[in-house]
Design an enzyme around this catalytic site. Structure first.
Site, PDB file in Angstrom:
ATOM      1  N   ASP A   1     -15.898   9.620   8.265  1.00 40.92           N
ATOM      2  CA  ASP A   1     -14.778   8.612   8.144  1.00 40.92           C
ATOM      3  C   ASP A   1     -13.514   9.354   8.521  1.00 40.92           C
ATOM      4  OD1 ASP A   1     -14.682   5.691   6.627  1.00 40.92           O
ATOM      5  OD2 ASP A   1     -13.055   6.918   6.499  1.00 40.92           O
TER       6      ASP A   1
ATOM      7  N   ARG B   1       0.776  -1.073  -0.121  1.00 39.85           N
ATOM      8  CA  ARG B   1       0.048  -0.106   0.123  1.00 39.85           C
ATOM      9  C   ARG B   1       0.776   1.169   0.008  1.00 39.85           C
ATOM     10  NH1 ARG B   1      -5.428  -1.175   3.576  1.00 39.85           N
ATOM     11  NH2 ARG B   1      -6.116  -3.128   2.381  1.00 39.85           N
TER      12      ARG B   1
END
Ligand SMILES: C[S@@+](CC[C@H](N)C(=O)[O-])C[C@H]1O[C@@H](n2cnc3c(N)ncnc32)[C@H](O)[C@@H]1O
Length: 279
Positions: free
Chosen positions: A148, A36
């Site tokens: 979020d 990632r």
């Protein structure tokens, strides 16, 4: 006597992510972290992830690097009508139950909070089914909040533009009613949520690890799905406890199927495996 070993760069990084996001990254996730962060390593022309993490931990990278890392480390998988029985329960049970109480108390607005909203599919699924209930004559007003930790996901949620492949789980009549297409070539293969639903749905940044949340305390239903699984036991308990303080008496908390065993709270009564009601 056993000497404590010096933490490795990876250990310090995992600790940093845990303290910032609550996300536990076991050492077995090293390959995932590597994958990632690869783009960031390349962007800085560094030889490997270790070198990148050292710079990050030493504060030698620009200030906005950390939010980028959080964006990359979070798992944002979501879909429209995910765990669809929750949306049946929302309109078949929660909504009539809460509206009956609201009418008795002279309130009209139904409040729903998607507390780990990712790119907005959960919040907009709720918007679609609530709007359908309104169309069928249930006279009420509603407001949806999506929050979020990932800035990138919040940007996407606010744009409310989704690829055709993401719409495959949305019933056809709802796609026709609640998604708009445009001739603009940049919108090829994509559709946008209609303004009426966007106007009722707000998205903003909120870290569930914060000690308090600037959100109303009379929310009718909180969707807290597929996020507790990433936290350790203490954080899970504290997040549920803080969120319970934002649910109206008689309101509901919905968690993901893998998370039903996590919720243990004196004020939350289990009504279905993944559905809890505040006493
Ligand atoms: C797997 S997605 C779940 C999305 C949606 N609730 C669903 O079930 O489809 C998990 C989301 O939790 C968010 N998240 C992780 N840690 C968080 C935190 N500490 N505070 C707020 N959101 C967080 C991630 O950014 C991600 O978008």
């Amino acid at each position: 006597m056993q000497m404590a070993s010096t933490p490795t760069t990876g250990d310090r990084f995992r600790q940093l992510i845990r303290s910032l996001t609550g996300i536990s990254l076991p050492p077995s996730k090293v390959q995932m972290i590597d994958q990632r962060l690869r783009r960031r390593v390349v962007e800085y022309g560094l030889p490997d992830t270790e070198a990148y993490l050292e710079k990050l931990l030493a504060g030698e990278l620009p200030q906005d690097e950390l939010p980028r890392v959080i964006d990359l480390i979070t798992t944002n998988t979501t879909s429209f009508f995910r765990e669809s029985e929750h949306f049946d329960f929302l309109t078949g049970h929660i909504l009539p139950d809460r509206l009956a109480k609201a009418r008795a108390e002279g309130r009209k607005r139904f409040k729903l909070w998607s507390a780990a909203s990712s790119e907005g599919a959960e919040a907009f699924t709720a918007a679609m089914v609530l709007e359908e209930a309104r169309r069928k004559g249930a006279g009420f007003d509603y407001a949806i909040l999506g929050t979020d930790i990932s800035a990138r996901m919040l940007e996407r949620a606010t744009a409310a533009i989704y690829a055709d492949e993401q719409l495959t789980t949305v019933p056809r009549d709802l796609v026709t009613r609640y998604f708009l297409r445009a001739d603009d070539p940049s919108m090829a293969g994509k559709a946008r949520i209609v303004p009426e639903l966007r106007a009722r749905t707000r998205f903003r940044h909120l870290n569930l690890m914060d000690k308090s949340y600037a959100v109303d305390r009379d929310v009718d239903v909180i969707f807290l799905r597929n996020v507790l699984i990433y936290f350790d036991a203490t954080d899970k308990e504290q997040v549920v406890d803080r969120l319970a303080g934002h649910i109206a008496k008689g309101g509901y908390l919905l968690v993901g199927h893998a998370e039903s065993m996590i919720v243990r709270h004196p004020l939350l009564r289990q009504v279905k495996p993944t559905i809890f009601q505040k006493c």
